[in-house]
Design an enzyme around this catalytic site. Sequence first.
Site, PDB file in Angstrom:
ATOM      1  N   LYS A 191      10.677   0.939  -3.212  1.00  0.00           N
ATOM      2  CA  LYS A 191      11.767   1.023  -2.219  1.00  0.00           C
ATOM      3  C   LYS A 191      11.460   2.088  -1.176  1.00  0.00           C
ATOM      4  O   LYS A 191      11.885   1.966  -0.016  1.00  0.00           O
ATOM      5  CB  LYS A 191      13.106   1.262  -2.917  1.00  0.00           C
ATOM      6  CG  LYS A 191      13.230   2.574  -3.681  1.00  0.00           C
ATOM      7  CD  LYS A 191      13.809   3.696  -2.865  1.00  0.00           C
ATOM      8  CE  LYS A 191      13.885   4.985  -3.653  1.00  0.00           C
ATOM      9  NZ  LYS A 191      14.400   6.117  -2.838  1.00  0.00           N
ATOM     10  N   THR A 248      18.331   3.009   0.448  1.00  0.00           N
ATOM     11  CA  THR A 248      17.232   3.716   1.095  1.00  0.00           C
ATOM     12  C   THR A 248      16.800   3.045   2.387  1.00  0.00           C
ATOM     13  O   THR A 248      16.291   3.715   3.293  1.00  0.00           O
ATOM     14  CB  THR A 248      16.029   3.815   0.128  1.00  0.00           C
ATOM     15  OG1 THR A 248      16.488   4.278  -1.139  1.00  0.00           O
ATOM     16  CG2 THR A 248      14.990   4.776   0.644  1.00  0.00           C
TER      17      THR A 248
END
Length: 337
Positions: A191, A248
Amino acid sequence: MRQINKIAVLGGGAWGTALALTAARAGRQVTLWARDPNVVSEIRSRQHNPRYLPGITFDEEIDATSDLRDVGSADALLLVTPAQTTRETLRALSEVGSFAVPIVLCAKGIEQSSGKLLSQVLAEELPDAIPAVLSGPSFADDVAKGLPTAVTTACENSDAAEMLASAMAAPSFRPYASTDVTGAQVGGALKNVLAIACGAVVGRKLGASAQAALTARGFAELTRLGSALGAQNETLTGLSGLGDLVLTCSSTQSRNFRFGIELGEGRKAADLIAAGGKLAEGAHTAKVAVELGRRHNVELPICEVVAAIISGSLSIDKALTTLMSRPLKHEAESGRN
């Protein structure tokens, strides 16, 4: 495994301090180890960490130290130092004890030099330890302020996973136990790389549609690699996978997302890395993630272009052209070799 009453947190940055506060709020006796004696002094004397968590003071009792020997009696350790210094920290720990207790890996990355997950590094350096992972959609400031947060606490030993989750549970901090150590690590590592790509799109002002497309196709990459490594689907679609990815890839609180924005605005990766400051782990993970994918016959096109941008071999505009000119396939098939 003994009850977890004493928790040691290794790492005096924002996330380490936030987790130390959480453990204290959960009723644990907490020792926070930091390299920087100034951080230790500020926490001991003024109950704050202005370098990493400016504007936040706390009432919780935390015993700060710069001596690793002070963490030897802990029932569990949270390792919150950067991913690329994990082996170094573990080796330093091995000099003060064998630590046959849970060591919870809180950094999100893959070791560059070996291509190994951090749990594999832990097994090599401290074979008596019980490997565990804490991951999920969370920002240090939010956690330190006591804002609602949910994470995954993974350990192959289900009893240990549940005991860790219970030991860290606080009024605003909810850990969900899991036995999927691999899945929790893959989600956390990839991520960060994908957030750099999304940040670059935002920095280039290419629109919310492009950002959403990259997030969705990035999740497909994360899922393919995780599955190839043996991760469980529910982990990849859960807090430490999809949950962390969405957070994120959309918030300027993310170091990796901000790193990508600056790339999109025209700054060079080498200059951003050389400037120091807060670490964007994805900048170090991109290349090794691609190599890991190749070893497992998994294509990671977004990770590939991020790695190329960071190495300086591909411009932002050329990278986007490369992604958009990939052969058209059925969505369920795209990304397969």
